[in-house]
Design a protein around this motif. Structure first.
Motif, PDB file in Angstrom:
ATOM      1  N   VAL A   1       0.931  -1.166  -0.081  1.00 52.40           N
ATOM      2  CA  VAL A   1       0.010   0.063   0.010  1.00 52.40           C
ATOM      3  C   VAL A   1       0.977   1.363   0.011  1.00 52.40           C
ATOM      4  O   VAL A   1       2.065   1.223   0.400  1.00 52.40           O
ATOM      5  CB  VAL A   1      -1.090   0.058   1.169  1.00 52.40           C
ATOM      6  CG1 VAL A   1      -1.748  -1.233   1.087  1.00 52.40           C
ATOM      7  CG2 VAL A   1      -0.146  -0.065   2.422  1.00 52.40           C
ATOM      8  N   ARG A   2       0.352   2.203  -0.519  1.00 53.52           N
ATOM      9  CA  ARG A   2       1.029   3.599  -0.528  1.00 53.52           C
ATOM     10  C   ARG A   2       0.167   4.695  -0.018  1.00 53.52           C
ATOM     11  O   ARG A   2      -1.105   4.984  -0.366  1.00 53.52           O
ATOM     12  CB  ARG A   2       1.554   4.000  -2.039  1.00 53.52           C
ATOM     13  CG  ARG A   2       2.263   5.351  -1.930  1.00 53.52           C
ATOM     14  CD  ARG A   2       2.732   5.640  -3.541  1.00 53.52           C
ATOM     15  NE  ARG A   2       3.610   4.642  -3.978  1.00 53.52           N
ATOM     16  CZ  ARG A   2       4.794   4.841  -3.844  1.00 53.52           C
ATOM     17  NH1 ARG A   2       5.372   6.089  -3.188  1.00 53.52           N
ATOM     18  NH2 ARG A   2       5.821   4.016  -4.197  1.00 53.52           N
ATOM     19  N   PHE A   3       0.535   5.153   1.105  1.00 54.17           N
ATOM     20  CA  PHE A   3      -0.073   6.247   1.574  1.00 54.17           C
ATOM     21  C   PHE A   3       0.032   7.613   0.950  1.00 54.17           C
ATOM     22  O   PHE A   3       0.962   7.835   0.228  1.00 54.17           O
ATOM     23  CB  PHE A   3       0.258   6.386   2.984  1.00 54.17           C
ATOM     24  CG  PHE A   3      -0.008   5.479   4.261  1.00 54.17           C
ATOM     25  CD1 PHE A   3      -1.243   5.518   4.651  1.00 54.17           C
ATOM     26  CD2 PHE A   3       0.832   4.416   4.361  1.00 54.17           C
ATOM     27  CE1 PHE A   3      -1.779   4.523   5.489  1.00 54.17           C
ATOM     28  CE2 PHE A   3       0.362   3.366   5.056  1.00 54.17           C
ATOM     29  CZ  PHE A   3      -0.869   3.498   5.715  1.00 54.17           C
ATOM     30  N   SER A   4      -0.959   8.525   1.101  1.00 52.42           N
ATOM     31  CA  SER A   4      -1.004   9.789   0.467  1.00 52.42           C
ATOM     32  C   SER A   4       0.266  10.783   0.999  1.00 52.42           C
ATOM     33  O   SER A   4       0.803  11.580   0.362  1.00 52.42           O
ATOM     34  CB  SER A   4      -2.291  10.501   0.727  1.00 52.42           C
ATOM     35  OG  SER A   4      -2.605  10.599   2.183  1.00 52.42           O
ATOM     36  N   ALA A   5       0.934  10.387   2.072  1.00 53.39           N
ATOM     37  CA  ALA A   5       2.042  11.067   2.635  1.00 53.39           C
ATOM     38  C   ALA A   5       2.603  10.107   3.517  1.00 53.39           C
ATOM     39  O   ALA A   5       2.258   9.189   4.159  1.00 53.39           O
ATOM     40  CB  ALA A   5       1.527  12.468   3.336  1.00 53.39           C
ATOM     41  N   PRO A   6       3.895  10.356   3.901  1.00 57.18           N
ATOM     42  CA  PRO A   6       4.626   9.514   5.068  1.00 57.18           C
ATOM     43  C   PRO A   6       4.134   9.524   6.360  1.00 57.18           C
ATOM     44  O   PRO A   6       3.321  10.775   6.842  1.00 57.18           O
ATOM     45  CB  PRO A   6       6.037  10.185   4.870  1.00 57.18           C
ATOM     46  CG  PRO A   6       6.196  10.969   3.712  1.00 57.18           C
ATOM     47  CD  PRO A   6       4.802  11.379   3.393  1.00 57.18           C
TER      48      PRO A   6
END
Length: 363
Positions: free
Chosen positions: A289-294
């Motif tokens: 998964v990749r979040f919209s920001a760290p």
């Protein structure tokens, strides 16, 4: 269920039948490799050959992984009864490394391990077992509990270090060339990572030996970058990604990582795993998964939801904006949300790894 030993097979990917010792073995080969994102190299001329450019490979020290040496005439039958994969594969010419899980009696993962055949110079039959450093005492107790009267010796190897070696080059559709060793006699293990070619190679050395003295055209990398690579391609490793007694092997994509045999016979935790496999239904999977920001400080098992508020899975672990989450396949293509410890709502998207079989159904 009937537990018997039949002809061996390896899950998924491309299979080739070969005959060894009077019987056929179905040996699986993976194709399609994507190495980590490359680093631009200045072209001094059009005739520059990539293999002569320094730093073609990156060595990552893995202090979170440790080793045991298991040795003795009963090594293979001893491990055969407590791991998901088939020890017979290590007897096939050309196969010296194997990925597997150890399960509890309920069929949930306790430990993810890698096994490496000892070199011929070592006396007797045996393997190196690589596992998460955080559970080394627990796995030692587990091994000793099932040892019984088996003729095996189990010894920790704190004097050894585990390294991952990755190629900087992208070779879409082609296997990356294995780096050459300048001093192979100093190397205890030097094998292609058995989980997927996108994870490069595994190297085991005595701790005082520098891998840069062993591998030409190599530079050292930061361990966090190794974890970023894992999370980017969706590959779990260790107790943070595979919580002991919680993770289910098929939901954790064990079959996709060549870590399970469905034809080897009985082992601890087999019944539920075999039943799930034969139904062909895995409703949740561990996905990158990749979040919209760290993000930082996410709780293990934090609940994921769809935009409409439906349960969509649970988060496992990650670094920065990358991570692994157990996603309900019915919602794998949707933008999902998660609430952080400070009650902030975060958006994330899952993706299908390139190393998964192409016929995986995503709703």
């Amino acid at each position: 269920m009937h537990c018997g030993i039949s002809k061996w097979s390896r899950p998924r990917a491309f299979t080739s039948a070969r005959k060894y010792s009077g019987r056929y073995l179905c040996v699986t080969f993976l194709s399609g490799v994507l190495a980590p994102a490359g680093i631009r190299v200045k072209r001094y001329s059009q005739e520059t050959v990539q293999r002569h450019v320094p730093g073609q490979f990156v060595c990552y020290h893995l202090p979170h992984r440790t080793l045991f040496k298991i040795q003795g005439q009963d090594t293979s039958p001893f491990l055969q009864g407590i791991i998901t994969n088939d020890m017979g594969l290590l007897e096939v010419p050309g196969f010296s490394a194997m990925y597997s899980h150890m399960l509890n009696v309920q069929g949930r993962t306790l430990y993810d391990i890698m096994l490496y055949s000892l070199k011929e110079t070592d006396a007797g039959q045996g393997v190196f077992l690589e596992c998460d450093s955080a559970i080394k005492d627990s796995i030692l107790r587990h091994l000793k509990m099932y040892k019984l009267r088996r003729k095996v010796n189990i010894n920790p190897c704190p004097e050894l270090s585990v390294w991952a070696v990755l190629s900087k080059k992208k070779n879409a559709g082609h296997e990356a060339s294995k780096p050459e060793l300048s001093s192979p006699d100093k190397v205890l293990v030097w094998e292609t990572d058995p989980r997927t070619q996108e994870m490069g190679w595994r190297l085991v050395l005595e701790s005082q030996i520098d891998p840069l003295d062993i591998i030409a055209l190599c530079q050292k990398g930061d361990t966090e970058e190794y974890h970023r690579h894992r999370y980017a391609i969706g590959l779990p490793e260790g107790v943070k990604d595979l919580p002991p007694g919680v993770a289910l092997p098929l939901e954790s994509n064990l079959a996709y990582m060549q870590g399970i045999s469905f034809s080897k016979g009985c082992y601890i935790g087999q019944e539920l795993t075999a039943r799930t496999h034969h139904t062909g239904v895995v409703r949740k999977r561990l996905m990158p998964v990749r979040f919209s920001a760290p993000v930082q400080g996410l709780e293990e098992g934090a609940a994921l939801q769809t935009q409409s508020g439906k349960p969509a899975g649970k988060h496992r672990a990650g670094v920065g904006e990358l991570g692994l989450s157990l996603i309900r396949m019915a919602h794998a293509k949707e933008v999902l949300t998660l609430k952080s410890s400070d009650d902030t709502t975060l958006a994330l998207e899952a993706s299908v790894p390139d190393w998964w079989p192409k016929d995986v159904k995503i709703n």
